[in-house]
Scaffold this motif. Sequence first.
Motif, PDB file in Angstrom:
ATOM      1  N   GLY A 185      12.001 -17.468  -7.075  1.00  0.00           N
ATOM      2  CA  GLY A 185      11.094 -17.425  -8.209  1.00  0.00           C
ATOM      3  C   GLY A 185      11.726 -16.631  -9.345  1.00  0.00           C
ATOM      4  O   GLY A 185      12.841 -16.131  -9.223  1.00  0.00           O
ATOM      5  N   GLN A 186      10.987 -16.487 -10.434  1.00  0.00           N
ATOM      6  CA  GLN A 186      11.507 -15.802 -11.603  1.00  0.00           C
ATOM      7  C   GLN A 186      11.371 -14.284 -11.486  1.00  0.00           C
ATOM      8  O   GLN A 186      11.976 -13.536 -12.263  1.00  0.00           O
ATOM      9  CB  GLN A 186      10.779 -16.281 -12.873  1.00  0.00           C
ATOM     10  N   GLY A 187      10.588 -13.818 -10.533  1.00  0.00           N
ATOM     11  CA  GLY A 187      10.426 -12.392 -10.299  1.00  0.00           C
ATOM     12  C   GLY A 187       9.230 -11.806 -11.030  1.00  0.00           C
ATOM     13  O   GLY A 187       8.788 -12.315 -12.063  1.00  0.00           O
ATOM     14  N   THR A 188       8.701 -10.722 -10.463  1.00  0.00           N
ATOM     15  CA  THR A 188       7.592 -10.002 -11.086  1.00  0.00           C
ATOM     16  C   THR A 188       7.861  -8.503 -10.954  1.00  0.00           C
ATOM     17  O   THR A 188       8.277  -8.035  -9.905  1.00  0.00           O
ATOM     18  CB  THR A 188       6.244 -10.393 -10.454  1.00  0.00           C
ATOM     19  N   GLN A 189       7.648  -7.768 -12.040  1.00  0.00           N
ATOM     20  CA  GLN A 189       7.998  -6.349 -12.084  1.00  0.00           C
ATOM     21  C   GLN A 189       6.911  -5.489 -11.455  1.00  0.00           C
ATOM     22  O   GLN A 189       5.720  -5.659 -11.741  1.00  0.00           O
ATOM     23  CB  GLN A 189       8.224  -5.904 -13.526  1.00  0.00           C
ATOM     24  N   VAL A 190       7.352  -4.557 -10.607  1.00  0.00           N
ATOM     25  CA  VAL A 190       6.470  -3.546 -10.029  1.00  0.00           C
ATOM     26  C   VAL A 190       7.007  -2.180 -10.436  1.00  0.00           C
ATOM     27  O   VAL A 190       8.181  -1.884 -10.199  1.00  0.00           O
ATOM     28  CB  VAL A 190       6.425  -3.658  -8.488  1.00  0.00           C
ATOM     29  N   THR A 191       6.165  -1.381 -11.057  1.00  0.00           N
ATOM     30  CA  THR A 191       6.563  -0.042 -11.497  1.00  0.00           C
ATOM     31  C   THR A 191       5.594   0.977 -10.905  1.00  0.00           C
ATOM     32  O   THR A 191       4.380   0.865 -11.098  1.00  0.00           O
ATOM     33  CB  THR A 191       6.556   0.055 -13.023  1.00  0.00           C
ATOM     34  N   VAL A 192       6.139   1.953 -10.177  1.00  0.00           N
ATOM     35  CA  VAL A 192       5.327   2.988  -9.543  1.00  0.00           C
ATOM     36  C   VAL A 192       5.697   4.330 -10.153  1.00  0.00           C
ATOM     37  O   VAL A 192       6.849   4.750 -10.091  1.00  0.00           O
ATOM     38  CB  VAL A 192       5.556   3.016  -8.021  1.00  0.00           C
ATOM     39  N   ASN A 234       0.830  -1.199   0.000  1.00  0.00           N
ATOM     40  CA  ASN A 234       0.000   0.000   0.000  1.00  0.00           C
ATOM     41  C   ASN A 234       0.865   1.249   0.000  1.00  0.00           C
ATOM     42  O   ASN A 234       2.055   1.193   0.304  1.00  0.00           O
ATOM     43  CB  ASN A 234      -0.916   0.000   1.225  1.00  0.00           C
ATOM     44  N   SER A 235       0.257   2.368  -0.333  1.00  0.00           N
ATOM     45  CA  SER A 235       0.959   3.660  -0.344  1.00  0.00           C
ATOM     46  C   SER A 235       2.279   3.559  -1.107  1.00  0.00           C
ATOM     47  O   SER A 235       3.333   3.992  -0.628  1.00  0.00           O
ATOM     48  CB  SER A 235       1.214   4.137   1.095  1.00  0.00           C
ATOM     49  N   LEU A 236       2.206   2.989  -2.273  1.00  0.00           N
ATOM     50  CA  LEU A 236       3.414   2.750  -3.058  1.00  0.00           C
ATOM     51  C   LEU A 236       4.069   4.054  -3.491  1.00  0.00           C
ATOM     52  O   LEU A 236       3.399   5.067  -3.740  1.00  0.00           O
ATOM     53  CB  LEU A 236       3.084   1.897  -4.279  1.00  0.00           C
ATOM     54  N   LYS A 237       5.399   4.006  -3.546  1.00  0.00           N
ATOM     55  CA  LYS A 237       6.209   5.165  -3.919  1.00  0.00           C
ATOM     56  C   LYS A 237       7.059   4.822  -5.138  1.00  0.00           C
ATOM     57  O   LYS A 237       7.346   3.639  -5.373  1.00  0.00           O
ATOM     58  CB  LYS A 237       7.138   5.536  -2.762  1.00  0.00           C
ATOM     59  N   PRO A 238       7.486   5.824  -5.898  1.00  0.00           N
ATOM     60  CA  PRO A 238       8.367   5.528  -7.040  1.00  0.00           C
ATOM     61  C   PRO A 238       9.608   4.735  -6.640  1.00  0.00           C
ATOM     62  O   PRO A 238      10.116   3.923  -7.407  1.00  0.00           O
ATOM     63  CB  PRO A 238       8.725   6.919  -7.562  1.00  0.00           C
ATOM     64  N   GLY A 239      10.105   4.946  -5.432  1.00  0.00           N
ATOM     65  CA  GLY A 239      11.268   4.217  -4.933  1.00  0.00           C
ATOM     66  C   GLY A 239      11.022   2.739  -4.729  1.00  0.00           C
ATOM     67  O   GLY A 239      11.971   1.974  -4.527  1.00  0.00           O
ATOM     68  N   ASP A 240       9.754   2.311  -4.788  1.00  0.00           N
ATOM     69  CA  ASP A 240       9.431   0.889  -4.662  1.00  0.00           C
ATOM     70  C   ASP A 240       9.540   0.163  -5.998  1.00  0.00           C
ATOM     71  O   ASP A 240       9.389  -1.057  -6.060  1.00  0.00           O
ATOM     72  CB  ASP A 240       8.008   0.712  -4.122  1.00  0.00           C
TER      73      ASP A 240
END
Length: 123
Positions: A114-121, A83-89
């Motif tokens: 795992g193979q990983g999953t991308q998060v873009t904020v 929650n409250s995601l920031k660009p730094g995340d």
Amino acid sequence: QVQLVESGGGSVQAGGSLKLSCAGSGYSYNSYCMGWFRQSPGKEREGVALVDSTGGTRYADTVKGRFTISKDNVKNTLDLQMNSLKPGDTAKYYCTRGASRSCAWAVDMYTIWGQGTQVTVSS
């Protein structure tokens, strides 16, 4: 064969929320430390949240109060509510299994990834 598969990544604006999930197979979740790490380009992989075999949790200072880790020992799933995601995340997030029941932040304590999953904020 032990395997971890992440899902739930994506793109979100700052202040938004995402939930990551990790499905495991080939072993019992309640016998090992489980966790989420993340890595962005040019940076080292860093720990985000950990949960030990008794359910005890630990969080990186940068995500405390915003992220929640949880696991289901019956379904062998591990979630990360963000929650409250920031660009730094922004990073690629990895689900991982440790080598023992207790947790530590050192990356080399984790043997299955795992193979990983991308998060873009975005701001």
